[in-house]
Design a protein around this motif. Structure first.
Motif, mmCIF file in Angstrom:
data_model
loop_
_atom_site.group_PDB
_atom_site.id
_atom_site.type_symbol
_atom_site.label_atom_id
_atom_site.label_comp_id
_atom_site.label_asym_id
_atom_site.label_seq_id
_atom_site.Cartn_x
_atom_site.Cartn_y
_atom_site.Cartn_z
ATOM 1 N N ARG A 1 68.780 -21.050 86.416
ATOM 2 C CA ARG A 1 67.021 -20.659 86.031
ATOM 3 C C ARG A 1 66.569 -20.096 87.216
ATOM 4 N N ASP A 2 65.758 -19.222 87.207
ATOM 5 C CA ASP A 2 64.824 -18.694 88.184
ATOM 6 C C ASP A 2 63.501 -18.108 87.685
ATOM 7 N N LEU A 3 62.753 -17.822 88.572
ATOM 8 C CA LEU A 3 61.396 -17.106 88.105
ATOM 9 C C LEU A 3 61.559 -15.481 88.688
ATOM 10 N N ARG A 4 61.276 -14.680 88.122
ATOM 11 C CA ARG A 4 60.974 -13.233 88.525
ATOM 12 C C ARG A 4 59.468 -13.173 88.336
ATOM 13 N N VAL A 5 58.977 -12.735 89.707
ATOM 14 C CA VAL A 5 57.602 -12.282 89.745
ATOM 15 C C VAL A 5 57.439 -10.717 89.896
ATOM 16 N N PHE A 6 56.873 -10.181 89.001
ATOM 17 C CA PHE A 6 56.660 -8.802 89.319
ATOM 18 C C PHE A 6 55.546 -8.226 90.051
ATOM 19 N N THR A 7 55.533 -7.729 90.894
ATOM 20 C CA THR A 7 54.424 -7.209 91.828
ATOM 21 C C THR A 7 54.127 -5.603 92.045
ATOM 22 N N ILE A 8 52.833 -5.167 91.952
ATOM 23 C CA ILE A 8 52.495 -3.893 92.055
ATOM 24 C C ILE A 8 51.339 -3.943 93.196
ATOM 25 N N GLY A 9 51.435 -3.096 94.176
ATOM 26 C CA GLY A 9 50.230 -3.024 95.204
ATOM 27 C C GLY A 9 49.977 -4.268 96.041
ATOM 28 N N HIS A 10 50.734 -5.173 96.010
ATOM 29 C CA HIS A 10 50.528 -6.467 96.669
ATOM 30 C C HIS A 10 49.631 -7.430 95.892
ATOM 31 N N ALA B 1 50.333 -9.699 92.251
ATOM 32 C CA ALA B 1 51.281 -10.411 91.511
ATOM 33 C C ALA B 1 50.848 -10.085 89.909
ATOM 34 N N VAL B 2 51.722 -9.361 89.116
ATOM 35 C CA VAL B 2 51.202 -8.745 87.780
ATOM 36 C C VAL B 2 51.539 -9.919 86.800
ATOM 37 N N ALA B 3 52.993 -10.505 86.829
ATOM 38 C CA ALA B 3 53.388 -11.235 85.705
ATOM 39 C C ALA B 3 54.375 -12.036 86.459
ATOM 40 N N CYS B 4 54.749 -13.246 85.716
ATOM 41 C CA CYS B 4 55.677 -14.319 85.970
ATOM 42 C C CYS B 4 56.522 -14.843 84.750
ATOM 43 N N LYS C 1 61.056 -16.203 79.168
ATOM 44 C CA LYS C 1 59.876 -16.816 78.591
ATOM 45 C C LYS C 1 58.755 -16.521 79.834
ATOM 46 N N ALA C 2 57.505 -16.464 79.199
ATOM 47 C CA ALA C 2 56.471 -16.605 80.212
ATOM 48 C C ALA C 2 56.504 -17.702 81.223
ATOM 49 N N TYR C 3 55.921 -17.723 82.314
ATOM 50 C CA TYR C 3 55.841 -18.771 83.025
ATOM 51 C C TYR C 3 54.407 -18.835 83.701
ATOM 52 N N PRO C 4 53.814 -19.697 83.810
ATOM 53 C CA PRO C 4 52.505 -19.651 84.326
ATOM 54 C C PRO C 4 52.388 -19.614 86.075
ATOM 55 N N MET C 5 51.755 -18.452 86.267
ATOM 56 C CA MET C 5 51.269 -17.943 87.806
ATOM 57 C C MET C 5 50.517 -19.059 88.495
ATOM 58 N N SER C 6 50.958 -19.807 89.376
ATOM 59 C CA SER C 6 50.068 -20.659 89.899
ATOM 60 C C SER C 6 49.922 -20.010 91.405
ATOM 61 N N ALA C 7 49.063 -20.636 92.090
ATOM 62 C CA ALA C 7 48.513 -19.975 93.275
ATOM 63 C C ALA C 7 49.591 -19.890 94.348
ATOM 64 N N VAL C 8 50.601 -20.993 94.365
ATOM 65 C CA VAL C 8 51.658 -21.100 95.234
ATOM 66 C C VAL C 8 52.491 -19.992 94.707
ATOM 67 N N ILE C 9 53.002 -19.766 93.729
ATOM 68 C CA ILE C 9 54.115 -18.840 93.368
ATOM 69 C C ILE C 9 53.469 -17.282 93.422
ATOM 70 N N GLU C 10 52.295 -16.818 93.397
ATOM 71 C CA GLU C 10 51.493 -15.869 93.752
ATOM 72 C C GLU C 10 51.465 -15.628 95.036
ATOM 73 N N LEU D 1 53.700 -16.960 97.583
ATOM 74 C CA LEU D 1 54.798 -16.802 98.146
ATOM 75 C C LEU D 1 55.530 -15.293 97.695
ATOM 76 N N ALA D 2 55.324 -14.907 96.561
ATOM 77 C CA ALA D 2 55.426 -13.469 95.887
ATOM 78 C C ALA D 2 54.897 -12.509 96.764
ATOM 79 N N ILE D 3 53.486 -12.478 97.142
ATOM 80 C CA ILE D 3 52.732 -11.588 97.885
ATOM 81 C C ILE D 3 53.228 -11.588 99.516
#
Length: 120
Positions: A17-26, A28-31, A52-61, A63-65
């Motif tokens: 298992r892992d998370l995929r965070v999709f980003t557009i223009g710096h 985070a759109v969805a996780c 499945k949808a996963y809550p986007m925490s500030a930490v996840i956002e 890290l992705a950005i």
């Protein structure tokens, strides 16, 4: 002929298992959480896993950005591994698939990308 190998540390707490965070223009759109087929350590949706949808925490956002900014990506798919109660960047994709994101959210990713490019 020279052979090329990619070696990656196995993170047991993220097996299958892992998370995929999709980003557009710096942004985070969805996780989503991707869960691999039973018995497979890989979590790829394209290999028959589930998503499945996963809550986007500030930490996840954050890290992705930070990842897309460091790599200069305007559009990215950032894959995060679970490491205890933290996350570790596994990989950054500059041309990510978004079928799993659209499956979980009512989002039109091509339209969001088009609008981002148009408004730059």
């Amino acid at each position: 002929k020279e052979k090329v190998f990619l070696i990656q540390e196995f993170i047991k707490s993220s097996r299958g298992r892992d998370l995929r965070v999709f980003t557009i223009g710096h942004r985070a759109v969805a996780c989503v959480e991707r869960i691999g087929p039973r018995g497979d350590f890989r979590a790829n949706f394209s290999l028959g896993g589930s998503v499945k949808a996963y809550p986007m925490s500030a930490v996840i956002e954050e890290l992705a950005i930070k990842t897309v900014r460091a790599l200069g990506l305007e559009i990215g798919g950032i894959d995060l591994l679970f490491e205890g109660d933290k996350f570790r960047v596994c990989e950054a994709n500059f041309s990510p698939g978004f079928e799993s994101i659209e499956k979980c959210f009512n989002l039109d990713i091509p339209e969001k990308i088009f609008n981002y490019i148009k408004d730059r």
